[in-house]
Design an enzyme around this catalytic site. Structure first.
Site, PDB file in Angstrom:
ATOM      1  N   LEU A 239       0.811  -1.227   0.000  1.00  0.00           N
ATOM      2  CA  LEU A 239       0.000   0.000   0.000  1.00  0.00           C
ATOM      3  C   LEU A 239       0.838   1.268   0.000  1.00  0.00           C
ATOM      4  O   LEU A 239       0.313   2.346  -0.302  1.00  0.00           O
ATOM      5  CB  LEU A 239      -0.909   0.049   1.236  1.00  0.00           C
TER       6      LEU A 239
ATOM      7  N   ALA B 221       2.664   4.460  -0.685  1.00  0.00           N
ATOM      8  CA  ALA B 221       2.665   5.295  -1.886  1.00  0.00           C
ATOM      9  C   ALA B 221       2.602   6.752  -1.476  1.00  0.00           C
ATOM     10  O   ALA B 221       2.205   7.084  -0.355  1.00  0.00           O
ATOM     11  CB  ALA B 221       1.456   4.975  -2.764  1.00  0.00           C
ATOM     12  N   GLU B 222       2.980   7.615  -2.396  1.00  0.00           N
ATOM     13  CA  GLU B 222       2.578   9.018  -2.317  1.00  0.00           C
ATOM     14  C   GLU B 222       1.175   9.021  -2.902  1.00  0.00           C
ATOM     15  O   GLU B 222       0.959   8.490  -3.998  1.00  0.00           O
ATOM     16  CB  GLU B 222       3.516   9.903  -3.142  1.00  0.00           C
TER      17      GLU B 222
ATOM     18  N   THR C 286       8.746   7.043  -5.168  1.00  0.00           N
ATOM     19  CA  THR C 286       8.103   6.071  -4.277  1.00  0.00           C
ATOM     20  C   THR C 286       7.205   5.101  -5.045  1.00  0.00           C
ATOM     21  O   THR C 286       7.296   3.882  -4.865  1.00  0.00           O
ATOM     22  CB  THR C 286       7.290   6.800  -3.178  1.00  0.00           C
TER      23      THR C 286
ATOM     24  N   THR D   6      -5.533   2.174  -7.591  1.00  0.00           N
ATOM     25  CA  THR D   6      -6.626   3.139  -7.556  1.00  0.00           C
ATOM     26  C   THR D   6      -7.418   3.131  -8.860  1.00  0.00           C
ATOM     27  O   THR D   6      -6.885   2.767  -9.916  1.00  0.00           O
ATOM     28  CB  THR D   6      -6.032   4.554  -7.334  1.00  0.00           C
ATOM     29  N   ASP D   7      -8.669   3.582  -8.802  1.00  0.00           N
ATOM     30  CA  ASP D   7      -9.473   3.708 -10.033  1.00  0.00           C
ATOM     31  C   ASP D   7      -8.969   4.861 -10.900  1.00  0.00           C
ATOM     32  O   ASP D   7      -9.336   4.970 -12.068  1.00  0.00           O
ATOM     33  CB  ASP D   7     -10.966   3.890  -9.703  1.00  0.00           C
ATOM     34  N   GLU D   8      -8.111   5.738 -10.319  1.00  0.00           N
ATOM     35  CA  GLU D   8      -7.683   6.923 -11.070  1.00  0.00           C
ATOM     36  C   GLU D   8      -6.817   6.569 -12.274  1.00  0.00           C
ATOM     37  O   GLU D   8      -6.646   7.378 -13.182  1.00  0.00           O
ATOM     38  CB  GLU D   8      -6.979   7.918 -10.140  1.00  0.00           C
TER      39      GLU D   8
ATOM     40  N   TYR E 241       0.067  11.656 -10.151  1.00  0.00           N
ATOM     41  CA  TYR E 241      -0.251  10.566  -9.200  1.00  0.00           C
ATOM     42  C   TYR E 241      -0.763   9.345  -9.949  1.00  0.00           C
ATOM     43  O   TYR E 241      -0.222   8.236  -9.792  1.00  0.00           O
ATOM     44  CB  TYR E 241      -1.299  11.041  -8.173  1.00  0.00           C
TER      45      TYR E 241
ATOM     46  N   LYS F 231       0.881   5.551 -10.424  1.00  0.00           N
ATOM     47  CA  LYS F 231       0.202   4.327  -9.984  1.00  0.00           C
ATOM     48  C   LYS F 231       0.001   3.388 -11.179  1.00  0.00           C
ATOM     49  O   LYS F 231       0.173   2.171 -11.063  1.00  0.00           O
ATOM     50  CB  LYS F 231      -1.148   4.652  -9.329  1.00  0.00           C
TER      51      LYS F 231
ATOM     52  N   PRO G 271     -12.671  25.185   0.633  1.00  0.00           N
ATOM     53  CA  PRO G 271     -12.262  25.506  -0.747  1.00  0.00           C
ATOM     54  C   PRO G 271     -12.754  24.484  -1.777  1.00  0.00           C
ATOM     55  O   PRO G 271     -12.158  23.412  -1.929  1.00  0.00           O
ATOM     56  CB  PRO G 271     -10.729  25.500  -0.664  1.00  0.00           C
TER      57      PRO G 271
ATOM     58  N   TYR H 189     -13.080  23.204  -5.425  1.00  0.00           N
ATOM     59  CA  TYR H 189     -12.372  23.425  -6.691  1.00  0.00           C
ATOM     60  C   TYR H 189     -13.375  23.570  -7.855  1.00  0.00           C
ATOM     61  O   TYR H 189     -14.302  22.763  -7.992  1.00  0.00           O
ATOM     62  CB  TYR H 189     -11.455  22.248  -7.022  1.00  0.00           C
TER      63      TYR H 189
ATOM     64  N   ASP I 181      -9.646  25.962  -9.956  1.00  0.00           N
ATOM     65  CA  ASP I 181      -9.725  24.515 -10.153  1.00  0.00           C
ATOM     66  C   ASP I 181      -8.335  23.860 -10.099  1.00  0.00           C
ATOM     67  O   ASP I 181      -7.314  24.516 -10.312  1.00  0.00           O
ATOM     68  CB  ASP I 181     -10.376  24.220 -11.516  1.00  0.00           C
TER      69      ASP I 181
HETATM   70  P1  NAD Z   1      -1.465   7.487   2.702  1.00  0.00           P
HETATM   71  O1  NAD Z   1      -0.813   8.624   2.003  1.00  0.00           O
HETATM   72  O2  NAD Z   1      -2.393   7.774   3.838  1.00  0.00           O
HETATM   73  O3  NAD Z   1      -0.341   6.505   3.303  1.00  0.00           O
HETATM   74  C1  NAD Z   1       0.781   6.134   2.567  1.00  0.00           C
HETATM   75  C2  NAD Z   1       1.771   5.463   3.530  1.00  0.00           C
HETATM   76  O4  NAD Z   1       2.912   5.068   2.769  1.00  0.00           O
HETATM   77  C3  NAD Z   1       2.267   6.378   4.646  1.00  0.00           C
HETATM   78  O5  NAD Z   1       2.242   5.693   5.880  1.00  0.00           O
HETATM   79  C4  NAD Z   1       3.700   6.712   4.235  1.00  0.00           C
HETATM   80  O6  NAD Z   1       4.559   6.941   5.348  1.00  0.00           O
HETATM   81  C5  NAD Z   1       4.092   5.456   3.463  1.00  0.00           C
HETATM   82  N1  NAD Z   1       5.156   5.731   2.473  1.00  0.00           N
HETATM   83  C6  NAD Z   1       5.165   6.729   1.549  1.00  0.00           C
HETATM   84  N2  NAD Z   1       6.305   6.682   0.843  1.00  0.00           N
HETATM   85  C7  NAD Z   1       7.022   5.604   1.296  1.00  0.00           C
HETATM   86  C8  NAD Z   1       8.263   5.028   0.956  1.00  0.00           C
HETATM   87  N3  NAD Z   1       9.045   5.555  -0.018  1.00  0.00           N
HETATM   88  N4  NAD Z   1       8.668   3.929   1.618  1.00  0.00           N
HETATM   89  C9  NAD Z   1       7.903   3.390   2.610  1.00  0.00           C
HETATM   90  N5  NAD Z   1       6.723   3.916   2.989  1.00  0.00           N
HETATM   91  C10 NAD Z   1       6.286   5.005   2.346  1.00  0.00           C
HETATM   92  O7  NAD Z   1      -2.154   6.625   1.576  1.00  0.00           O
HETATM   93  P2  NAD Z   1      -3.565   5.866   1.582  1.00  0.00           P
HETATM   94  O8  NAD Z   1      -4.626   6.828   1.261  1.00  0.00           O
HETATM   95  O9  NAD Z   1      -3.658   5.053   2.806  1.00  0.00           O
HETATM   96  O10 NAD Z   1      -3.373   4.926   0.309  1.00  0.00           O
HETATM   97  C11 NAD Z   1      -2.761   3.646   0.450  1.00  0.00           C
HETATM   98  C12 NAD Z   1      -2.711   2.979  -0.911  1.00  0.00           C
HETATM   99  O11 NAD Z   1      -4.028   2.832  -1.435  1.00  0.00           O
HETATM  100  C13 NAD Z   1      -1.926   3.778  -1.963  1.00  0.00           C
HETATM  101  O12 NAD Z   1      -1.195   2.863  -2.742  1.00  0.00           O
HETATM  102  C14 NAD Z   1      -3.008   4.462  -2.778  1.00  0.00           C
HETATM  103  O13 NAD Z   1      -2.578   4.683  -4.094  1.00  0.00           O
HETATM  104  C15 NAD Z   1      -4.118   3.438  -2.718  1.00  0.00           C
HETATM  105  N6  NAD Z   1      -5.488   3.978  -2.837  1.00  0.00           N
HETATM  106  C16 NAD Z   1      -5.896   5.018  -2.045  1.00  0.00           C
HETATM  107  C17 NAD Z   1      -7.212   5.477  -2.144  1.00  0.00           C
HETATM  108  C18 NAD Z   1      -7.722   6.587  -1.258  1.00  0.00           C
HETATM  109  O14 NAD Z   1      -8.859   7.030  -1.439  1.00  0.00           O
HETATM  110  N7  NAD Z   1      -6.969   7.059  -0.277  1.00  0.00           N
HETATM  111  C19 NAD Z   1      -8.083   4.892  -3.054  1.00  0.00           C
HETATM  112  C20 NAD Z   1      -7.623   3.827  -3.849  1.00  0.00           C
HETATM  113  C21 NAD Z   1      -6.324   3.378  -3.725  1.00  0.00           C
HETATM  114  P1  TYD Z   2      -9.358  14.248  -3.155  1.00  0.00           P
HETATM  115  O1  TYD Z   2      -9.890  13.918  -1.794  1.00  0.00           O
HETATM  116  O2  TYD Z   2      -8.072  14.964  -3.276  1.00  0.00           O
HETATM  117  O3  TYD Z   2      -9.336  12.873  -3.964  1.00  0.00           O
HETATM  118  P2  TYD Z   2      -9.053  12.599  -5.554  1.00  0.00           P
HETATM  119  O4  TYD Z   2      -8.627  13.840  -6.215  1.00  0.00           O
HETATM  120  O5  TYD Z   2      -7.958  11.594  -5.508  1.00  0.00           O
HETATM  121  O6  TYD Z   2     -10.344  12.070  -6.074  1.00  0.00           O
HETATM  122  O7  TYD Z   2     -10.463  15.112  -3.918  1.00  0.00           O
HETATM  123  C1  TYD Z   2     -11.780  14.642  -4.089  1.00  0.00           C
HETATM  124  C2  TYD Z   2     -12.537  15.658  -4.904  1.00  0.00           C
HETATM  125  O8  TYD Z   2     -12.658  16.881  -4.150  1.00  0.00           O
HETATM  126  C3  TYD Z   2     -11.824  16.049  -6.187  1.00  0.00           C
HETATM  127  O9  TYD Z   2     -12.799  16.266  -7.203  1.00  0.00           O
HETATM  128  C4  TYD Z   2     -11.123  17.353  -5.839  1.00  0.00           C
HETATM  129  C5  TYD Z   2     -12.058  17.987  -4.839  1.00  0.00           C
HETATM  130  N1  TYD Z   2     -11.423  18.842  -3.807  1.00  0.00           N
HETATM  131  C6  TYD Z   2     -11.903  20.137  -3.586  1.00  0.00           C
HETATM  132  O10 TYD Z   2     -12.861  20.601  -4.233  1.00  0.00           O
HETATM  133  N2  TYD Z   2     -11.278  20.911  -2.629  1.00  0.00           N
HETATM  134  C7  TYD Z   2     -10.220  20.452  -1.903  1.00  0.00           C
HETATM  135  O11 TYD Z   2      -9.674  21.222  -1.056  1.00  0.00           O
HETATM  136  C8  TYD Z   2      -9.760  19.117  -2.121  1.00  0.00           C
HETATM  137  C9  TYD Z   2      -8.591  18.560  -1.353  1.00  0.00           C
HETATM  138  C10 TYD Z   2     -10.384  18.341  -3.088  1.00  0.00           C
END
Ligand code: NAD
Ligand code: TYD
Length: 351
Positions: A83, A85-86, A102, A132-134, A157, A161, A212, A214, A287
């Site tokens: 998991l 990731a940035e 990363t 991710t679905d992105e 991003y 991925k 805020p 967007y 935006d």
């Molecule tokens: P997050 O940013 O909250 O956590 C990422 C974690 O990875 C952190 O603990 C960070 O310290 C660690 N990390 C970052 N760079 C690292 C490195 N170089 N080496 C070791 N550890 C490192 O992320 P999240 O939202 O929990 O997402 C987790 C995974 O799920 C990611 O791969 C993301 O792409 C995927 N994902 C997230 C979402 C979402 O909505 N958040 C949706 C679908 C998929």
């Molecule tokens: P985000 O939580 O960053 O997830 P992702 O871009 O990965 O889907 O954003 C969700 C939606 O909300 C996206 O359409 C961007 C918008 N958004 C705002 O309008 N204002 C904000 O400050 C942020 C962080 C996101």
């Protein structure tokens, strides 16, 4: 034989839920959390389980391949759930290279270590990559992403991925590593770092800061409660077919502005504020460049093949999430002090 599972990014948002679920549900497994503890990694996320006898933490950066290898050797790792990731689109627009390092190089380092360490018998080991679905890009008004939708990433991003997903597939094809990839929609829930929409807006409503939005606010996301994602990961890890991909989603699409208004009204109620008070904080801002219009997952495959579906409604999940933030003010204060202030200023002052 029992498993020794390396969970990368276990100190982050989703990772901490996966680590907690596995520690509690599988006391016979060794759970090794590898995390570099970047700004998004926080060991406070795991303080209710970190004394468990089957839990181990290794502060390692995926870019340090020799240290990753040492962790495999020390814990005799049998499986990986990756998991780390940035994960924030806005940060990827400012610093794309951090995402290359990363998400791409870090993943390839991990693949290389797993490939070498498991070379005697790939069949007994799984490399499960969380995506991710992105990666599929943006949808118009209609349609859904399925497992066969062509990749079309639009942000640094999602491009990073997508690249990591391709590397995982390439390692399966070329070296016969047993892999699975799952692509999930937007998660929300406790321990979510307040840079993403829902936790950022919860924090701003609590502190009466502007919200805020967007662009025109009509962007659409498919929201899934993080604990339901963790349950899907558990199911896929144990029952998923090797070298397959699974889409995970909430069948729960919301336009940003509608979601924000729902959040405002729920929070007015919970905070004992006047009806409509938080909505006055809504501010339309510049935006996001390359902003994907709509994401929506078709989760039929995981539902039909593995019997997974979300266990909570959006209203239940959102209510639980808001309650968690209102009860965990210390956590919120810790993560929003120091570097966060600088981030917020940088990201939002020019919008
Ligand atoms: P997050 O940013 O909250 O956590 C990422 C974690 O990875 C952190 O603990 C960070 O310290 C660690 N990390 C970052 N760079 C690292 C490195 N170089 N080496 C070791 N550890 C490192 O992320 P999240 O939202 O929990 O997402 C987790 C995974 O799920 C990611 O791969 C993301 O792409 C995927 N994902 C997230 C979402 C979402 O909505 N958040 C949706 C679908 C998929
Ligand atoms: P985000 O939580 O960053 O997830 P992702 O871009 O990965 O889907 O954003 C969700 C939606 O909300 C996206 O359409 C961007 C918008 N958004 C705002 O309008 N204002 C904000 O400050 C942020 C962080 C996101």
């Amino acid at each position: 034989m029992s498993k020794s599972i390396l969970i990368t990014g276990g100190a982050g948002f989703i990772g901490s839920h996966v680590v907690r679920l596995f520690i509690n549900k599988y006391p016979q497994y060794k759970i090794v959390n590898l995390d570099a503890l970047t700004y998004a990694g926080n060991l406070e996320n795991l303080k209710d389980v970190d004394q468990a006898p089957n839990y181990f933490f290794e502060k390692v950066n995926l870019l340090e391949a020799d240290k990753v290898e040492a962790v495999f050797k020390k814990h005799l790792i049998t499986d990986v759930i990756h998991l780390a990731a940035e994960s924030h689109v806005d940060r990827s627009i400012i610093s794309p290279l951090d995402f290359v390092y990363t998400n791409i190089i870090g993943t390839v380092n991990l693949l290389n270590v797993a490939k070498n360490f498991w070379k005697e018998n790939y069949d007994n080991h799984l490399f499960y990559h969380i995506s991710t679905d992105e990666v599929y890009g943006a949808l118009g008004e209609t349609g859904f992403f399925t497992e066969t939708t062509a990749y079309h990433p639009n942000s640094p991003y999602s491009a990073s991925k997508a690249s990591s997903d391709h590397f995982v597939r390439a390692y399966a094809e070329t070296y016969h590593l047993k892999t699975i990839v799952s692509n999930c929609s937007n998660n929300y829930g406790p321990y979510h770092f307040p840079e993403k929409l829902i936790p950022l807006f919860i924090n701003n409503i609590i502190t009466k800061k502007s919200l805020p939005v967007y662009g025109d606010g009509l962007y659409t996301r498919d929201w899934l409660f993080v604990k339901d994602h963790a349950l899907a990961i558990d199911l896929i890890f144990h029952k998923g077919k090797a070298d397959e991909t699974y889409n995970i989603g909430g069948f729960n699409e919301w336009r940003n502005i509608d979601l924000i208004k729902l959040l405002c009204s729920l929070m007015d109620e919970k905070l004992g504020r006047q009806k409509g008070e938080s909505e006055t904080l809504i501010t339309y801002v510049k935006d996001r460049p390359g902003h994907d219009r709509r994401y929506a997952i078709d989760a039929t495959k995981i539902n039909k093949e593995l019997g997974w579906k979300p266990t909570v409604t959006f209203e239940q999940g959102l209510s639980e999430t808001i309650d968690w933030y209102l009860q965990n003010t210390e956590w919120l204060q810790h993560v929003t002090s120091g570097a966060y202030q600088h981030y917020y200023e940088n990201m939002y002052s020019s919008r």
